[in-house]
Design a protein around this motif. Structure first.
Motif, PDB file in Angstrom:
ATOM      1  N   UNK A 100      11.757 -18.141  -2.026  1.00 45.33           N
ATOM      2  CA  UNK A 100      11.514 -19.454  -1.425  1.00 45.33           C
ATOM      3  C   UNK A 100      12.603 -20.432  -1.857  1.00 45.33           C
ATOM      4  N   UNK A 101      13.252 -20.999  -0.871  1.00 42.15           N
ATOM      5  CA  UNK A 101      14.251 -22.033  -1.103  1.00 42.15           C
ATOM      6  C   UNK A 101      13.653 -23.355  -0.643  1.00 42.15           C
ATOM      7  N   UNK A 102      13.656 -24.391  -1.501  1.00 48.24           N
ATOM      8  CA  UNK A 102      13.089 -25.685  -1.093  1.00 48.24           C
ATOM      9  C   UNK A 102      13.680 -26.139   0.240  1.00 48.24           C
ATOM     10  N   UNK A 103      12.834 -26.690   1.090  1.00 50.19           N
ATOM     11  CA  UNK A 103      13.280 -27.108   2.412  1.00 50.19           C
ATOM     12  C   UNK A 103      12.761 -26.165   3.487  1.00 50.19           C
ATOM     13  N   UNK A 104      12.509 -24.906   3.110  1.00 49.87           N
ATOM     14  CA  UNK A 104      11.927 -23.964   4.064  1.00 49.87           C
ATOM     15  C   UNK A 104      10.450 -24.317   4.263  1.00 49.87           C
ATOM     16  N   UNK A 105       9.917 -23.948   5.450  1.00 48.17           N
ATOM     17  CA  UNK A 105       8.517 -24.270   5.747  1.00 48.17           C
ATOM     18  C   UNK A 105       7.541 -23.562   4.817  1.00 48.17           C
ATOM     19  N   UNK A 106       7.814 -22.304   4.569  1.00 43.82           N
ATOM     20  CA  UNK A 106       6.850 -21.506   3.807  1.00 43.82           C
ATOM     21  C   UNK A 106       7.591 -20.375   3.089  1.00 43.82           C
ATOM     22  N   UNK A 107       7.076 -19.969   1.919  1.00 44.77           N
ATOM     23  CA  UNK A 107       7.731 -18.857   1.210  1.00 44.77           C
ATOM     24  C   UNK A 107       7.704 -17.561   2.034  1.00 44.77           C
ATOM     25  N   UNK A 108       8.627 -16.669   1.714  1.00 41.24           N
ATOM     26  CA  UNK A 108       8.720 -15.373   2.382  1.00 41.24           C
ATOM     27  C   UNK A 108       8.312 -14.271   1.395  1.00 41.24           C
ATOM     28  N   UNK A 109       7.350 -13.453   1.810  1.00 40.65           N
ATOM     29  CA  UNK A 109       6.959 -12.289   1.013  1.00 40.65           C
ATOM     30  C   UNK A 109       7.247 -11.073   1.876  1.00 40.65           C
ATOM     31  N   UNK A 110       7.963 -10.103   1.315  1.00 40.42           N
ATOM     32  CA  UNK A 110       8.392  -8.949   2.106  1.00 40.42           C
ATOM     33  C   UNK A 110       7.883  -7.644   1.500  1.00 40.42           C
ATOM     34  N   UNK A 111       7.302  -6.810   2.381  1.00 43.35           N
ATOM     35  CA  UNK A 111       6.964  -5.429   2.021  1.00 43.35           C
ATOM     36  C   UNK A 111       8.049  -4.526   2.596  1.00 43.35           C
ATOM     37  N   UNK A 112       8.461  -3.529   1.815  1.00 40.72           N
ATOM     38  CA  UNK A 112       9.492  -2.589   2.293  1.00 40.72           C
ATOM     39  C   UNK A 112       8.951  -1.681   3.394  1.00 40.72           C
ATOM     40  N   UNK A 113       7.624  -1.684   3.597  1.00 44.45           N
ATOM     41  CA  UNK A 113       7.034  -0.915   4.691  1.00 44.45           C
ATOM     42  C   UNK A 113       6.927   0.575   4.384  1.00 44.45           C
ATOM     43  N   UNK A 114       6.524   1.372   5.395  1.00 47.90           N
ATOM     44  CA  UNK A 114       6.266   2.796   5.165  1.00 47.90           C
ATOM     45  C   UNK A 114       7.455   3.570   4.602  1.00 47.90           C
ATOM     46  N   UNK A 115       8.687   3.177   4.938  1.00 53.30           N
ATOM     47  CA  UNK A 115       9.838   3.954   4.435  1.00 53.30           C
ATOM     48  C   UNK A 115      10.219   3.580   3.002  1.00 53.30           C
ATOM     49  N   UNK A 116       9.511   2.595   2.430  1.00 51.76           N
ATOM     50  CA  UNK A 116       9.704   2.192   1.028  1.00 51.76           C
ATOM     51  C   UNK A 116      11.112   1.679   0.724  1.00 51.76           C
ATOM     52  N   UNK A 117      11.852   1.285   1.772  1.00 50.63           N
ATOM     53  CA  UNK A 117      13.206   0.739   1.562  1.00 50.63           C
ATOM     54  C   UNK A 117      13.261  -0.655   2.155  1.00 50.63           C
ATOM     55  N   UNK A 118      13.812  -1.601   1.388  1.00 45.87           N
ATOM     56  CA  UNK A 118      13.975  -2.958   1.899  1.00 45.87           C
ATOM     57  C   UNK A 118      15.146  -3.021   2.869  1.00 45.87           C
ATOM     58  N   UNK A 119      15.040  -3.940   3.825  1.00 47.01           N
ATOM     59  CA  UNK A 119      16.153  -4.191   4.737  1.00 47.01           C
ATOM     60  C   UNK A 119      16.198  -3.245   5.921  1.00 47.01           C
ATOM     61  N   UNK A 161       0.805  -1.231   0.000  1.00 46.27           N
ATOM     62  CA  UNK A 161       0.000   0.000   0.000  1.00 46.27           C
ATOM     63  C   UNK A 161       0.839   1.283   0.000  1.00 46.27           C
ATOM     64  N   UNK A 162       2.159   1.171   0.236  1.00 43.38           N
ATOM     65  CA  UNK A 162       3.021   2.359   0.196  1.00 43.38           C
ATOM     66  C   UNK A 162       3.616   2.553  -1.203  1.00 43.38           C
ATOM     67  N   UNK A 163       3.270   1.654  -2.111  1.00 44.37           N
ATOM     68  CA  UNK A 163       3.689   1.848  -3.500  1.00 44.37           C
ATOM     69  C   UNK A 163       4.997   1.179  -3.884  1.00 44.37           C
ATOM     70  N   UNK A 164       5.470   0.226  -3.052  1.00 39.23           N
ATOM     71  CA  UNK A 164       6.701  -0.492  -3.381  1.00 39.23           C
ATOM     72  C   UNK A 164       6.345  -1.928  -3.740  1.00 39.23           C
ATOM     73  N   UNK A 165       7.028  -2.455  -4.748  1.00 34.64           N
ATOM     74  CA  UNK A 165       6.762  -3.821  -5.188  1.00 34.64           C
ATOM     75  C   UNK A 165       7.138  -4.808  -4.068  1.00 34.64           C
ATOM     76  N   UNK A 166       6.402  -5.916  -3.966  1.00 35.61           N
ATOM     77  CA  UNK A 166       6.697  -6.913  -2.931  1.00 35.61           C
ATOM     78  C   UNK A 166       7.823  -7.836  -3.392  1.00 35.61           C
ATOM     79  N   UNK A 167       8.671  -8.237  -2.457  1.00 34.97           N
ATOM     80  CA  UNK A 167       9.700  -9.220  -2.784  1.00 34.97           C
ATOM     81  C   UNK A 167       9.189 -10.611  -2.431  1.00 34.97           C
ATOM     82  N   UNK A 168       9.665 -11.600  -3.184  1.00 36.97           N
ATOM     83  CA  UNK A 168       9.253 -12.979  -2.927  1.00 36.97           C
ATOM     84  C   UNK A 168      10.483 -13.877  -2.978  1.00 36.97           C
TER      85      UNK A 168
END
Ligand code: CA
Length: 168
Positions: free
Chosen positions: A141-160, A132-139
Motif C-alpha cells: 500500500x502506497x499512500x494516495x491509493x484508494x485501497x491496499x492491494x493483497x495478492x495471492x499467487x494463485x493455483x500455480x503458486x507463482x507471483x506475477x 489455500x494453495x500454500x503460498x504466503x500472501x503479498x501486501x
C-alpha cells in the motif's frame, strides 16, 4: 491362435470371460477418472472461495484499521520476493487494532502460519497469512491509493502470472 481364442472365451470361476473382465476394468478406470476430475474441480472451486473469503475478511479488517488509525498500513516495496515479510507486517498491523484483530481471528487457522508464535519472537516466526494453495500472501500500500492491494499467487503458486488473484 486357437489357444488364445480358447483363453478369451474360457470363463473363470466367477463366470466372466477375459474380455468381459477387460471391459469392466476399463469402465472402472473411466469412472474413477471422472470422479477424480469432478473432485479436483470441487477442490479448485473451494480454494477459490477460500481466498475470496479471506480477502473479504482482510478488507474489512483493513477498514477497521483505517477507522482506528486514520490510515492504512503502509508497505511501499513492490517485490514479491519479500511477500513473507509483507504478510507478517500486515498481520502484525491488523493484530494491533482490537476491531481488526477480532476479524483476523475469523480467518481459517490453516491459512495462518506461526499464529501462536510467542510475543517478541523474531520476525521470521511472526504469523503470516497464506492462500489455500500454500503460498504466503503479498501486501502493498502506497499512500494516495484508494485501497491496499493483497495478492495471492494463485493455483500455480507463482507471483506475477495470469492466475494471480487479488482483493481489488
Ligand atoms: Ca500465479
Amino acid at each position: 491362435m486357437k489357444r488364445a481364442k480358447a483363453m478369451k472365451t474360457r470363463r473363470n470361476k466367477y463366470g466372466f470371460t477375459l474380455m468381459e473382465m477387460l471391459i469392466v476394468m476399463t469402465l472402472i478406470v473411466i469412472l474413477a477418472s471422472m470422479i477424480i476430475g469432478v473432485a479436483s474441480h470441487i477442490d479448485a472451486r473451494a480454494k477459490k472461495d477460500g481466498i475470496e473469503n479471506t480477502f473479504v475478511l482482510l478488507d474489512s479488517a483493513l477498514q477497521e484499521y483505517r477507522q482506528f488509525r486514520d490510515k492504512f498500513p503502509e508497505q511501499l516495496e513492490q517485490n514479491y520476493a519479500n511477500a513473507a515479510a509483507h504478510s507478517e507486517y500486515l498481520y502484525n498491523e491488523l493484530n494491533s487494532v482490537p476491531d481488526s484483530r477480532s476479524i483476523l481471528e475469523k480467518i481459517n487457522n490453516s491459512l495462518i502460519e506461526n499464529k501462536y508464535a510467542a510475543a517478541g519472537a523474531p520476525i521470521a516466526a511472526s504469523p503470516e497469512i497464506y492462500d489455500p494453495w500454500g503460498t504466503v500472501l503479498d501486501y502493498r500500500y502506497t499512500p494516495g491509493e484508494n485501497f491496499p492491494l493483497i495478492v495471492s499467487a494463485g493455483p500455480d503458486k507463482k507471483f506475477g502470472t495470469a492466475d494471480d488473484i487479488d482483493n481489488r
